[in-house]
Design an enzyme around this catalytic site. Structure first.
Site, PDB file in Angstrom:
ATOM      1  N   ASN A  56     -19.681  35.762   2.685  1.00 42.53           N
ATOM      2  CA  ASN A  56     -20.430  36.968   3.358  1.00 42.53           C
ATOM      3  C   ASN A  56     -19.439  38.062   3.772  1.00 42.53           C
ATOM      4  OD1 ASN A  56     -19.977  34.330   5.153  1.00 42.53           O
ATOM      5  ND2 ASN A  56     -20.287  35.752   6.817  1.00 42.53           N
ATOM      6  N   ASP A  57     -19.054  38.412   4.889  1.00 45.07           N
ATOM      7  CA  ASP A  57     -18.412  39.657   5.266  1.00 45.07           C
ATOM      8  C   ASP A  57     -17.092  40.029   4.325  1.00 45.07           C
ATOM      9  OD1 ASP A  57     -20.338  38.998   7.333  1.00 45.07           O
ATOM     10  OD2 ASP A  57     -18.784  39.394   8.799  1.00 45.07           O
ATOM     11  N   TRP A 116     -13.448  33.429  11.467  1.00 37.40           N
ATOM     12  CA  TRP A 116     -14.291  34.626  11.263  1.00 37.40           C
ATOM     13  C   TRP A 116     -13.964  35.883  10.829  1.00 37.40           C
ATOM     14  CZ3 TRP A 116     -18.909  32.808  15.128  1.00 37.40           C
ATOM     15  CH2 TRP A 116     -19.221  31.493  14.452  1.00 37.40           C
ATOM     16  N   SER A 117     -14.733  37.037  11.061  1.00 33.77           N
ATOM     17  CA  SER A 117     -14.350  38.202  10.406  1.00 33.77           C
ATOM     18  C   SER A 117     -13.159  39.162  11.381  1.00 33.77           C
ATOM     19  CB  SER A 117     -15.402  39.138  10.564  1.00 33.77           C
ATOM     20  OG  SER A 117     -16.084  38.631   9.307  1.00 33.77           O
ATOM     21  N   ARG A 182     -16.593  39.070  18.937  1.00 34.60           N
ATOM     22  CA  ARG A 182     -16.133  38.946  17.845  1.00 34.60           C
ATOM     23  C   ARG A 182     -15.805  40.127  16.986  1.00 34.60           C
ATOM     24  NH1 ARG A 182     -20.980  36.439  17.750  1.00 34.60           N
ATOM     25  NH2 ARG A 182     -22.942  37.234  16.294  1.00 34.60           N
ATOM     26  N   ASP A 183     -15.330  40.130  15.745  1.00 33.88           N
ATOM     27  CA  ASP A 183     -15.148  41.218  14.626  1.00 33.88           C
ATOM     28  C   ASP A 183     -14.217  42.275  15.144  1.00 33.88           C
ATOM     29  OD1 ASP A 183     -16.738  39.321  13.639  1.00 33.88           O
ATOM     30  OD2 ASP A 183     -18.841  40.511  13.798  1.00 33.88           O
ATOM     31  N   GLU A 237     -22.292  43.370  15.587  1.00 36.34           N
ATOM     32  CA  GLU A 237     -21.257  42.455  15.113  1.00 36.34           C
ATOM     33  C   GLU A 237     -20.494  43.778  14.131  1.00 36.34           C
ATOM     34  OE1 GLU A 237     -22.652  38.408  13.640  1.00 36.34           O
ATOM     35  OE2 GLU A 237     -24.142  39.732  12.940  1.00 36.34           O
TER      36      GLU A 237
END
Ligand SMILES: *[C@@H]1O[C@H](CO)[C@@H](O)[C@H](O)[C@H]1NC(C)=O
Ligand SMILES: *[C@@H]1O[C@H](CO)[C@@H](O)[C@H](O)[C@H]1NC(C)=O
Ligand SMILES: *[C@@H]1O[C@H](CO)[C@@H](O)[C@H](O)[C@H]1NC(C)=O
Ligand SMILES: *[C@@H]1O[C@H](CO)[C@@H](O)[C@H](O)[C@H]1NC(C)=O
Length: 569
Positions: A56-57, A116-117, A182-183, A237
């Site tokens: 994904n990202d 995660w991102s 997040r992110d 996000e």
């Protein structure tokens, strides 16, 4: 990006329910299932993807010591979301990519349940630093810092997580929801010498870009107010915040500010699954973003792409002085089909991005490097009239792996249908697909057309008259793209800010086995679609230009190329 609702499957597999919330459907039982199907008609020839599994990202893109780095969210064990690490590839030209070992993977308490991102920032000493979201043992989202083990290594193969991690965390005092934090963005440096970074967040249904400041990149303090927030937009996000020059296509470093600069805030709305952006002013004294128009009417907020495109991120290429946009394009096939083919997700072709001279929107265009893959050029020599109801085949290119540019001149505006009241362009496109004859339109391309025309993906224009002015609709219609109806066959559409009485309508489509990425109006609108033809695969695929309107149109230009295969991973 990444977490949220436990999916319906949890009902059928109660033993596998995850106690974290993921925006991705969580197929706990399928996360480590691998497949090795040899029949692979949908793998791309020049769009980025790893040999197998879920992606994904895009994460932490940057240029460093002559190499472009792309990290991305990756499940090393299967074709659905899960087991997330940062995979890593490098490139000299943004087109051909070589894989390296995983760069960031769970190894300390602050990321033991997932990496995660996040984003990369090049610090003033020239060395990069990565801020990313980790999932801690309590399944809380926290932000971590990683730095290169050896900054002399242009490949940046190994990353060291600092012992102070996490550097930002939800606490009772700050009241941040640990499932909605997040992110981190690329950081920018203020005139006061402090770094600033944004973290995606929500409180109730208000989406927020939380602002943190730091003197040393290690100790981060939350600002009293977010950079920007908007009621009713849900979780934000993968925020991205960057300057653009008001009268130039050149990009600038993320910390650049001044009178010739406008700012862009992009957020990936978890509730909508699309990337929206606002153009506005950054008040660096108050550390606030003031958009020209906000989120009051979500339908009028601009999107990078009106098809499939999510969790995108830009970076500044300091050698070519341009800002480059990367984005994830997910599958439209069923989970069962993804598992069968053993992979899911691609990255869109990197796009240069700049402010349109009107100041009202951004322009995106595939990086010039992609043109190195062009072969066997086809060029229609003279202006061709495309009669009402006519369809012409574009021969001489490999239609399943091609780059096509076509421009149309439409003049008979009196034949354009009147649109009395504004309609959602996507709804309008689905109501009036490629087969419904109109006054002035549909005309455009049929990609992935089978010989019997049982399958095709159509990208086309329709011109309406609205408030006595021509209004251009652009559509990508997937309803006939595949005989396999288990795919998502949604039709996409958008209006285009182009006056066809002053400008011909241009279209460029990058066609690549299971993706059609279409740029209209010289990059003023983009629609990306995923399709899975069953007949129009590889050499069986054909390409046409068509005009199913009542009025004739002229093709003023048609150039097409077969695309060579890129070396990817
Ligand atoms: C760091 O990277 C450089 C360039 O690749 C290499 O020459 C050097 O040996 C590396 N240093 C260590 C300690 O690995
Ligand atoms: C925190 O966010 C999650 C995920 O969106 C949501 O389900 C939950 O209700 C939120 N908790 C609070 C206390 O707002
Ligand atoms: C991915 O694709 C599916 C089906 O086409 C869609 O419903 C979903 O929202 C997409 N997810 C994201 C994160 O874009
Ligand atoms: C469209 O292209 C043709 C051929 O290049 C050109 O003669 C014409 O002026 C263009 N029309 C508009 C409205 O720009």
């Amino acid at each position: 990006m990444a977490v949220s609702r436990i999916c319906v499957l949890a009902i059928f597999f109660p033993f596998f329910v995850l106690n974290i919330e993921a925006t991705h459907h969580v197929y706990r039982n399928l996360q480590s299932v691998s497949s090795s199907s040899s029949n692979q008609p949908y793998r791309t020839g020049y769009h980025f993807q790893p040999p197998k599994n879920w992606i994904n990202d895009p994460n932490g893109p940057m240029r460093y010591k002559g190499l472009y780095h792309l990290f991305y969210q990756y499940n090393p064990k299967g074709a659905v979301w899960g087991n997330i690490v940062w995979a890593h590839s490098v490139s000299k030209d943004l087109i051909n990519w070589s894989p390296l070992n995983q760069a960031i993977f769970p190894s300390q308490p602050s990321d033991i349940n997932g990496c995660w991102s996040g984003s990369a920032t090049i610090l003033p000493d020239g060395k990069p630093a990565i801020l990313y979201t980790g999932i801690n043992p309590n399944n809380q989202q926290v932000q971590n810092l990683a730095i290169p083990k050896n900054a002399s290594d242009p490949f940046l193969k190994e990353w060291v997580k600092i012992p102070q991690n996490p550097v930002m965390a939800p606490t009772r005092a700050n009241g941040i929801n640990s499932s909605s934090f997040r992110d981190p963005t690329t950081a920018w440096l203020g005139k006061d010498g402090h770094y600033r970074v944004l973290i995606g967040n929500k409180r109730d249904t208000t989406g927020k870009a939380l602002l943190y400041r730091s003197k040393d990149f290690v100790h981060w303090i939350e600002a009293k107010h977010p950079l920007y927030s908007a009621k009713g937009t849900g979780m934000w996000e993968c925020p991205d915040f960057f300057p653009v020059l008001s009268k130039s296509m050149f990009g600038v470093d993320t910390s650049v500010d001044g009178p010739f600069v406008r700012h862009v805030l992009k957020v990936s709305l978890d509730d909508k699954k699309h990337d929206y952006y606002l153009i506005g002013t950054y008040d660096s004294k108050k550390d606030k973003f003031i958009p020209d128009t906000g989120f009051q009417n979500i339908d009028s907020v601009l999107r990078y792409d009106y098809g499939k495109y999510y969790a995108s991120k830009t970076f500044f290429d300091d050698v070519k002085k341009r800002r480059i946009l990367l984005g994830w394009v997910n599958e439209s096939s069923s989970v069962a089909d993804d598992i069968k083919k053993g992979w899911s997700g691609i990255q869109a072709i990197p796009r240069a991005i700049w402010l349109h001279k009107s100041g009202k929107q951004l322009v995106q265009w595939p990086v010039v490097e992609i043109e190195k893959l062009r072969a066997n050029p086809i060029s229609w020599p003279t202006i061709k009239v495309l009669k009402a109801g006519q369809r012409l085949q574009v021969t001489g290119v490999t239609a399943a792996q091609a780059d096509v540019e076509v421009s149309f001149e439409a003049k008979e505006f009196k034949k354009a249908e009147v649109l009395d009241y504004w309609m959602d362009p996507q709804v309008l496109c689905s109501k009036k697909g490629a087969t419904v004859t109109g006054g002035l339109g549909p005309f455009g391309l049929l990609a992935f057309a089978s010989k019997d025309l049982k399958e095709y993906t159509s990208v086309f224009f329709r011109i309406f008259k609205h408030q006595n002015k021509p209004l251009v609709l652009f559509c990508s219609d997937q309803s006939r793209s595949s005989l396999n109806k288990n795919n998502d066959l949604t039709t996409y559409g958008t209006f285009l800010d182009v006056d066809p009485s002053h400008e011909n309508l241009s279209l460029r489509s990058l066609i690549d086995h299971s993706v059609v990425e279409s740029f209209e109006g010289e990059g003023r609108a983009v629609i990306t679609a995923r399709v899975y033809p069953t007949l129009a695969i590889s050499d069986e695929a054909q390409l046409y230009v068509f005009n199913y309107a009542d009025a004739d149109v002229k093709i003023t230009r048609l150039n097409a190329w077969s695309m060579k295969k890129a070396r990817i991973n």
